[in-house]
Design a protein around this motif. Sequence first.
Motif, short mmCIF file in Angstrom:
data_model
loop_
_atom_site.label_atom_id
_atom_site.label_comp_id
_atom_site.label_asym_id
_atom_site.label_seq_id
_atom_site.Cartn_x
_atom_site.Cartn_y
_atom_site.Cartn_z
N GLN B 103 0.83 -1.21 0.00
CA GLN B 103 0.00 0.00 0.00
C GLN B 103 0.87 1.26 0.00
N ILE B 104 1.98 1.18 0.73
CA ILE B 104 2.88 2.34 0.77
C ILE B 104 3.63 2.47 -0.56
N ASN B 109 7.50 6.90 -3.65
CA ASN B 109 8.51 6.31 -4.53
C ASN B 109 9.92 6.22 -3.97
N HIS B 110 10.07 6.47 -2.66
CA HIS B 110 11.37 6.15 -2.05
C HIS B 110 11.13 5.16 -0.91
N LYS B 135 12.10 -8.94 -6.73
CA LYS B 135 11.71 -8.95 -8.14
C LYS B 135 10.21 -8.70 -8.27
N GLU B 136 9.43 -9.37 -7.42
CA GLU B 136 7.98 -9.28 -7.52
C GLU B 136 7.46 -7.89 -7.17
N CYS B 137 8.06 -7.26 -6.15
CA CYS B 137 7.55 -5.97 -5.69
C CYS B 137 8.19 -4.80 -6.42
N GLY B 138 9.37 -5.02 -6.97
CA GLY B 138 10.08 -3.91 -7.61
C GLY B 138 10.61 -2.91 -6.61
N GLU B 166 14.98 5.99 -6.77
CA GLU B 166 13.54 6.04 -6.93
C GLU B 166 13.04 4.70 -7.45
N ASN B 167 11.91 4.24 -6.87
CA ASN B 167 11.37 2.97 -7.39
C ASN B 167 10.07 3.27 -8.13
N ARG B 168 9.70 2.36 -8.99
CA ARG B 168 8.41 2.59 -9.67
C ARG B 168 7.29 2.28 -8.69
N LEU B 169 6.17 3.00 -8.82
CA LEU B 169 5.06 2.78 -7.91
C LEU B 169 4.46 1.40 -8.15
N PHE B 170 4.14 0.74 -7.08
CA PHE B 170 3.59 -0.60 -7.22
C PHE B 170 2.14 -0.52 -7.67
#
Lengths: 75, 594
Positions: B103-104, B109-110, B135-138, B166-170
């Motif tokens: 959810q977070i 994105n950090h 891998k699954e969550c990115g 920065e990660n991509r939003l799940f």
Amino acid sequence: MNSKLLSEMRVGDRAYIDYIEPMYLKRRLQDLGMVHGNLIVCVLCSPLKTPIAYQIQDTVIAIRSEDAAKVHIYE
Amino acid sequence: MNKKRIALVGNPNVGKSTVFNALTGMRQHTGNWPGKTVAKAIGYFNSPTFEFEIVDLPGTYSLHSTSQEEEITSDYLLSDEYDTIIVVMDATSLSRTLLLGLQIAQKYNHVLFVVNLMDEAKKLGIEVNIHELEKECGIPVLGITATSKKDIIHLKQFIEMYGDKENRLFNLKESIESQYTQVKTICSLCVKETRPRIREKLDGWLVHPYIGPILMFLMILGICYLTIRGANFPSMVLGDLFAIFGESLRGWLLLGGVSSWWIGLIVDGIFLVLSFVVSVMFPPMVIFFLLFTILEEYGVLPRIAFCLDGYFEKCHGHGKQALCMCMGLGCNCVGVSGCRIMENDTDKTIGIVTNSFMPCNGRFPMIITVGSIFFAIQGFSSTVISAFVLSLCICLSVASVFLVTYLLSVFLYNGKRGSFILELPPYRVPHFRTILSHSLFHKIISILGRAVVVSSLAGAVLYIITPYLKEYIQFLDPFGWMIGVDGAVVISFILGAPANEIVMPILLMLYKGTSTIASFDIQTTREILISNGWGIQRAISFIILVLFHFPCITTLLTIYKETNSKKTLVLSILVPTFYGIGLCMIINCLTLFI
């Protein structure tokens, strides 16, 4: 499919969550994993038969039997 | 140096505070029950390139807040005051703790995931595949055991490496049902259970309708016995050491040419009260907190709340009140702050008002002394008797809490009640190091520090006003007789308001007619009390007043700080006081008839 209420489970029983009737705890219980299709196991009963503890999503949570009567389950 | 702010979030009881303490070297309260962290804590650590500020937020099950501590967390996340969010998860129940993380990750994105309790999972035969999860969550994921030093070093490197990325939003689905389906899919890929889980046997006993209460009583009895037994000797040694030091202090001051009034104030006022409080209070406190912390870390507290909630429901109360009552046995201030774990304001107020019904550590010595003097039975050692009396007192306190909770909720709050959901964490064998650090250093130092300040002030005030007290004692005598004691007892309780520990020494001082408090051995105390007309009835009345009277000033300050309500403050003073006075009057009447 045998439809029952969560409050009718006895210690050791296993069942799956069907749905929760609208009530003040609904959102909270869903957050804890009480959503359709999840396995729930009745694990402990307190001295006065309320609250009762259930294992769901590898966590044991206790709720009062009055609230458990709002949760529908199937076996 | 560059500053970075990190928010630590996660479900309740996944070990956020342990991670926080390990990272910052701080001593936040940890324990095996959900809801210990009631406000956000801030700590710091440095790496070669950054200075990190870590904010430990109270545990939350989801981003939809339903209680005060969850609100703190969601408000903070909305505030945007941080650079990175670390979501702490529990390897032993990833399927539930992962949801909050996703959810977070859907909104921010950090984000970094830390899967804690890897060792415990391994013991239970659960394997969490960290790479697969990543891998699954990115999202960058690290698996740790927060009590391992090596893992904490890894965690620091991990934060340094990935904190900025920065990660991509799940991509999380809308309804909670499909969110759980997503979680389940991920868990089925990452988590392998090699053997079925076994539930602990102890649970069956502890919640048994008949054996449970007996087991709990025996547990209380055991703790009381060990506390009293273990504290006797160190208390004596400390008392002697203080006495020697006090005489040297007097000598030095005399040599220094200090006037006799000041010497009296410093040595017979401040130092004497202070040394008495420390020598009487310190040893039992250390032992009690040590034993209590072992039970707390082990996970017994939520079980007690679980067993008692049925009774609380009958009184329109809340089972989590039991947790605050347990904390109140250590110190009522701690118990009062603990009442925050209850979501409903009515439950919280009742919990706070009734908390001082539980005798705190500072009141134990009075009960022990009077108990061993007046309830001696041939053939039993005084320690056993004292432990038994103390345990009975605790039971009486619990029963009174039920009664008063019922009365308060019926007459003041129309029997409205809040929701009850309690998580029962697995039993965890406590780590020796956590117990020592958290029990001995954190709690004890803070409580003792406060007691030292309060008692030195009280010592000074007492020294000045004692000569004028005689008239007041006579004035209060009729009221004292009415409730089965005398004026001196009443005045001791009033003067003892700063700290319960000094009630007994003040009383003995008033009886002796000296102007300084003194610690006497048990034999002298017995003679003083009996020569002032004490018998079994007066001892019982005294103990009841010890259990039920207005909370000490520090607790009152805590109550006002917690609730910001004058009404609650007044209730917390009046309810226990009138309850105690009422009970004493009833006993007094009964003895008159018999």
